[in-house]
Design an enzyme around this catalytic site. Sequence first.
Site, PDB file in Angstrom:
ATOM      1  N   HIS A  18       4.323   1.569  -8.245  1.00  0.00           N
ATOM      2  CA  HIS A  18       3.303   0.525  -8.149  1.00  0.00           C
ATOM      3  C   HIS A  18       2.357   0.570  -9.349  1.00  0.00           C
ATOM      4  CE1 HIS A  18       4.129   1.171  -3.689  1.00  0.00           C
ATOM      5  NE2 HIS A  18       4.361  -0.110  -3.834  1.00  0.00           N
ATOM      6  N   LEU A  26       0.499   3.628  -2.216  1.00  0.00           N
ATOM      7  CA  LEU A  26       0.925   3.437  -3.602  1.00  0.00           C
ATOM      8  C   LEU A  26       1.480   4.706  -4.235  1.00  0.00           C
ATOM      9  CD1 LEU A  26      -2.078   1.262  -4.845  1.00  0.00           C
ATOM     10  CD2 LEU A  26       0.083   0.501  -3.836  1.00  0.00           C
ATOM     11  N   HIS A  27       2.412   4.493  -5.152  1.00  0.00           N
ATOM     12  CA  HIS A  27       3.013   5.579  -5.921  1.00  0.00           C
ATOM     13  C   HIS A  27       3.136   5.125  -7.377  1.00  0.00           C
ATOM     14  CE1 HIS A  27       6.661   3.178  -5.680  1.00  0.00           C
ATOM     15  NE2 HIS A  27       6.582   3.205  -4.356  1.00  0.00           N
ATOM     16  N   ILE A  29      11.215   3.480 -10.686  1.00  0.00           N
ATOM     17  CA  ILE A  29      10.679   4.788 -11.073  1.00  0.00           C
ATOM     18  C   ILE A  29      11.184   5.818 -10.065  1.00  0.00           C
ATOM     19  CG2 ILE A  29       8.588   6.168 -11.399  1.00  0.00           C
ATOM     20  CD1 ILE A  29       8.941   4.113 -13.533  1.00  0.00           C
ATOM     21  N   GLY A  60       0.795  -1.213   0.000  1.00  0.00           N
ATOM     22  CA  GLY A  60       0.000   0.000   0.000  1.00  0.00           C
ATOM     23  C   GLY A  60       0.831   1.268   0.000  1.00  0.00           C
ATOM     24  N   GLN A 117       7.540  -9.615   7.971  1.00  0.00           N
ATOM     25  CA  GLN A 117       8.784  -9.161   7.346  1.00  0.00           C
ATOM     26  C   GLN A 117       9.379  -7.949   8.053  1.00  0.00           C
ATOM     27  OE1 GLN A 117       6.607  -8.408   3.543  1.00  0.00           O
ATOM     28  NE2 GLN A 117       7.951  -6.620   3.377  1.00  0.00           N
ATOM     29  N   LYS A 158      13.392  -1.869  -7.772  1.00  0.00           N
ATOM     30  CA  LYS A 158      13.920  -1.063  -6.661  1.00  0.00           C
ATOM     31  C   LYS A 158      14.359  -1.980  -5.530  1.00  0.00           C
ATOM     32  CE  LYS A 158      11.057   1.073  -3.929  1.00  0.00           C
ATOM     33  NZ  LYS A 158      11.388   0.449  -2.592  1.00  0.00           N
ATOM     34  N   SER A 193       9.220   5.515  -3.187  1.00  0.00           N
ATOM     35  CA  SER A 193       9.048   4.517  -2.134  1.00  0.00           C
ATOM     36  C   SER A 193       7.940   4.968  -1.203  1.00  0.00           C
ATOM     37  CB  SER A 193      10.346   4.340  -1.349  1.00  0.00           C
ATOM     38  OG  SER A 193      10.136   3.536  -0.204  1.00  0.00           O
TER      39      SER A 193
END
Length: 230
Positions: A37, A33-34, A176, A31, A61, A149, A185
């Site tokens: 994504h 998002l940029h 990107i 989530g 994680q 990335k 990010s």
Amino acid sequence: MEILQSAAALQAQTEIWRQNKLRIGLVPTMGALHEGHLQLVRAAAQDNDVVVVSVFVNPTQFNNAEDFRLYPRVPDADAALLGPAGCTALFMPSVEQMYPQPTVLRFDFGPLEQVMEGEHRPGHFHGVATVVSKLFHLSRPHRAYFGQKDLQQVAVIRQLIADLSFDLELVAYPTIREADGLAMSSRNRRLSPEARAAAPRLYEALALGASLVEEQQHTPKPCSRLWSSS
């Protein structure tokens, strides 16, 4: 775009798609998002008949509880972006849906996870592999899309797919960047104004280093000359 919140609902939907011979693309995300994504979602929509995007901040994680707590969560904004990008089904499960009981299985990727990020975040890639395996089983995609990335993560998932014989294709897309070179990010939202101003310096240094190496490789080496006395 349909929003699914239970594992059973996603499994039922993907089974229908499979029965109808539709090709499924999966874009796993946490989530916030940029454009990075959204590039993956648009690519998945172009390559497949239907697209599943997961938005799930995966606790297994994170080896830092505070990092998990502070990870940006903007589900309404994410949903507004995904429909126009080509998402067919948005999977937004709870932790209880993804982990109905604690996991016992442990992933160990050996030297692959003992360097770079893995060296400083023990257990991180075990958590990544666990949740990605679950998403693969639930959505049964033909293709899964990840950004380069997270290069080490892509390598780990490629190994996961090979070792467990997942019948899917991993598709990786280039990083990107913002106009000033900073890699996009979700965590950039947490940077202070001062840190955000300084962050592009790392990319600038890496780009300079790469250009110097390339320049050196293309510079003719001076010839050594042997002299003899008579």
